[in-house]
Design an enzyme around this catalytic site. Sequence first.
Site, PDB file in Angstrom:
ATOM      1  N   GLU A 106       0.533  -1.055   0.160  1.00 53.81           N
ATOM      2  CA  GLU A 106      -0.068  -0.430  -0.071  1.00 53.81           C
ATOM      3  C   GLU A 106       1.043   1.430  -0.107  1.00 53.81           C
ATOM      4  O   GLU A 106       2.105   1.233   0.531  1.00 53.81           O
ATOM      5  CB  GLU A 106      -0.660   0.134   1.371  1.00 53.81           C
ATOM      6  N   CYS A 119       3.680   8.461   1.049  1.00 54.88           N
ATOM      7  CA  CYS A 119       3.994   7.542   2.136  1.00 54.88           C
ATOM      8  C   CYS A 119       4.315   6.135   1.357  1.00 54.88           C
ATOM      9  O   CYS A 119       2.913   5.819   1.118  1.00 54.88           O
ATOM     10  CB  CYS A 119       3.068   7.511   3.076  1.00 54.88           C
ATOM     11  N   CYS A 126       7.189  -6.630   6.621  1.00 55.49           N
ATOM     12  CA  CYS A 126       7.947  -6.303   6.968  1.00 55.49           C
ATOM     13  C   CYS A 126       8.707  -7.406   8.079  1.00 55.49           C
ATOM     14  O   CYS A 126       7.774  -8.550   8.276  1.00 55.49           O
ATOM     15  CB  CYS A 126       8.013  -5.254   8.187  1.00 55.49           C
ATOM     16  N   CYS A 130       7.338  -5.287  14.826  1.00 54.89           N
ATOM     17  CA  CYS A 130       7.250  -4.435  16.086  1.00 54.89           C
ATOM     18  C   CYS A 130       5.996  -4.625  16.056  1.00 54.89           C
ATOM     19  O   CYS A 130       4.750  -5.091  15.195  1.00 54.89           O
ATOM     20  CB  CYS A 130       7.576  -3.183  15.734  1.00 54.89           C
ATOM     21  N   CYS A 133       2.427  -2.714  15.511  1.00 61.31           N
ATOM     22  CA  CYS A 133       2.188  -2.173  13.720  1.00 61.31           C
ATOM     23  C   CYS A 133       1.576  -3.391  13.323  1.00 61.31           C
ATOM     24  O   CYS A 133       2.295  -4.298  13.886  1.00 61.31           O
ATOM     25  CB  CYS A 133       3.638  -1.813  13.480  1.00 61.31           C
ATOM     26  N   LEU A 239      11.996   5.269  17.429  1.00 57.46           N
ATOM     27  CA  LEU A 239      12.631   4.876  19.210  1.00 57.46           C
ATOM     28  C   LEU A 239      11.429   3.785  20.119  1.00 57.46           C
ATOM     29  O   LEU A 239      11.825   3.431  20.492  1.00 57.46           O
ATOM     30  CB  LEU A 239      13.666   6.214  19.450  1.00 57.46           C
ATOM     31  N   HIS A 240      10.546   4.386  19.959  1.00 62.31           N
ATOM     32  CA  HIS A 240       9.331   4.470  20.906  1.00 62.31           C
ATOM     33  C   HIS A 240       9.274   4.367  22.281  1.00 62.31           C
ATOM     34  O   HIS A 240       8.526   4.056  22.644  1.00 62.31           O
ATOM     35  CB  HIS A 240       8.607   3.451  20.254  1.00 62.31           C
ATOM     36  N   CYS A 357       0.178   5.761   9.738  1.00 64.92           N
ATOM     37  CA  CYS A 357       1.181   5.125  10.433  1.00 64.92           C
ATOM     38  C   CYS A 357       1.148   3.508  11.052  1.00 64.92           C
ATOM     39  O   CYS A 357       0.136   3.720  12.136  1.00 64.92           O
ATOM     40  CB  CYS A 357       2.037   6.436  11.738  1.00 64.92           C
TER      41      CYS A 357
HETATM   42  N1  SAH Z   1      10.240  -0.205   9.157  1.00 69.92           N
HETATM   43  C1  SAH Z   1       9.635   1.636   9.353  1.00 69.92           C
HETATM   44  C2  SAH Z   1       8.647   3.050   8.794  1.00 69.92           C
HETATM   45  C3  SAH Z   1       7.460   2.103   9.420  1.00 69.92           C
HETATM   46  S1  SAH Z   1       6.452   2.813  10.169  1.00 69.92           S
HETATM   47  C4  SAH Z   1      10.388   2.488  10.606  1.00 69.92           C
HETATM   48  O1  SAH Z   1       9.700   1.947  11.878  1.00 69.92           O
HETATM   49  O2  SAH Z   1      10.677   3.291  11.121  1.00 69.92           O
HETATM   50  C5  SAH Z   1       6.303   4.412   9.843  1.00 69.92           C
HETATM   51  C6  SAH Z   1       6.612   4.524  11.230  1.00 69.92           C
HETATM   52  O3  SAH Z   1       5.202   4.339  12.169  1.00 69.92           O
HETATM   53  C7  SAH Z   1       7.703   4.556  12.042  1.00 69.92           C
HETATM   54  O4  SAH Z   1       8.074   5.031  13.206  1.00 69.92           O
HETATM   55  C8  SAH Z   1       6.538   3.074  13.177  1.00 69.92           C
HETATM   56  O5  SAH Z   1       7.165   2.848  14.468  1.00 69.92           O
HETATM   57  C9  SAH Z   1       5.500   3.816  13.784  1.00 69.92           C
HETATM   58  N2  SAH Z   1       4.019   3.254  13.893  1.00 69.92           N
HETATM   59  C10 SAH Z   1       4.123   1.324  13.073  1.00 69.92           C
HETATM   60  N3  SAH Z   1       2.562   1.608  14.433  1.00 69.92           N
HETATM   61  C11 SAH Z   1       2.934   2.139  14.818  1.00 69.92           C
HETATM   62  C12 SAH Z   1       1.047   2.538  15.266  1.00 69.92           C
HETATM   63  N4  SAH Z   1      -0.065   1.413  15.427  1.00 69.92           N
HETATM   64  N5  SAH Z   1       0.871   3.836  15.658  1.00 69.92           N
HETATM   65  C13 SAH Z   1       1.573   4.625  15.141  1.00 69.92           C
HETATM   66  N6  SAH Z   1       2.649   4.504  14.818  1.00 69.92           N
HETATM   67  C14 SAH Z   1       3.146   3.674  14.249  1.00 69.92           C
END
Ligand code: SAH
Length: 409
Positions: A106, A119, A126, A130, A133, A239-240, A357
């Site tokens: 997508e 985007c 992936c 995580c 996600c 980072l999270h 995201c």
């Molecule tokens: N793999 C890369 C790019 C894809 S995601 C990365 O992790 O950076 C883009 C952003 O969305 C990342 O910061 C990811 O951690 C965040 N993201 C993933 N799941 C999310 C969610 N459920 N809510 C908010 N942000 C999320």
Amino acid sequence: MTALPLVFDAPRRGKPPRHLADLTRDEARAAVAELGQPAFRADQLARHFYRGVTDPAQMTDLPAAVRETLTGALLPGLLTPVRHQAADGGRTRKTLWRLHDGALVESVLMRYPDRATVCISSQAGCGMACPFCATGQGGLTRNLSAAEIIGQAVAAAAAMANGEIPGGPGRLSNVVFMGMGEPLANYARVRKTLDALVTPAPHGLGLSQRSITVSTVGVVPAIRRLTEEGLNATLAVSLHAPDDELRDTLVPINTRWKVGEVVAAADAYAERTGRRYSVEYALIRDVNDQPERADLLGRLLARRRAHVNLIPLNPTPGSPWDASPLPAQREFVARLRAAGVPTTVRDTRGQDIDGACGQLAAADLRPRPEARPERARGEEDGVLLGVPSVAVPTPSLEPPVELGAEADE
Ligand code: SAH
């Protein structure tokens, strides 16, 4: 929730057919010559490709007799749109693409008053696992080729130029690698894509490097490579969590490269480019949104060339987690700012079409019990165009930051 393994090596699948966008200019000219055509036809093909022209009949500068041969050999259709879903009165549009082998990805195009950001996905699925996600929970299908990644940006640029998005014809200004996949786990193809995005027309899209954002979980050796290779794209680090103990569970790659190593690699990149990097931090209720964690993050990032982009967690199917409540978000922002760290809250555009995201799953062909009625109706039709926007209140503290605005730092 079961923990998924980290997957770096993409499964080997049949390669997509050869495409002009995978080749250097010299290689493309040689390929055209092999077909008995003058080399300059490669430049004509490139002009059509980057303008989003796919129909050979429209390529009137090519002799009619060779149009099919040349496009068949060098511009095979790699991305078939399965459907578009629209929100925000059509200004956010998510497209589901089918690839040559049936894999699905997508991309999301977002038009704002002063910019248009797409985007894009760099992998089908992936491997970074995580747990919050949707893409990460689906696992890795395969790496995309450069032409498959570039094609998403080209389609967005064409949609803007052709006036397909409300607001009249416009220009694609920003590209963010925040769709499906970990861009730095598909380095060579992403590198090629960056080149194509910044190469002036007709051989590329002519964007500026700083208007392109590469978002990564923190593949440290690849961040170092970006630094060494002199790239200037905006870097975003997911980072999270400021501490290794929590980050090990939220971003599993942290078990290989720790918080300290990731920020050190990002610092070196920022040092070289002279520009701040962006730290992405999804605010998850009672998981990583405590005031102490804000303080810890503030201490970690103070005096670094970093900017924090907070993302209220977007809900994903099967996840027990949700976004932090507004007061917790406010407190988090206030503490970071008090520590001297520039902080913004990201726009949740596209949430109502699972386009925000972390929500990209390309899972639309699988049964989704939680699907809302209007989506279910669209699935029967096979195509979903112009779904009326469902008003989702954006729990922000001030005007949220547009996607792609990282580049303005
Ligand atoms: N793999 C890369 C790019 C894809 S995601 C990365 O992790 O950076 C883009 C952003 O969305 C990342 O910061 C990811 O951690 C965040 N993201 C993933 N799941 C999310 C969610 N459920 N809510 C908010 N942000 C999320």
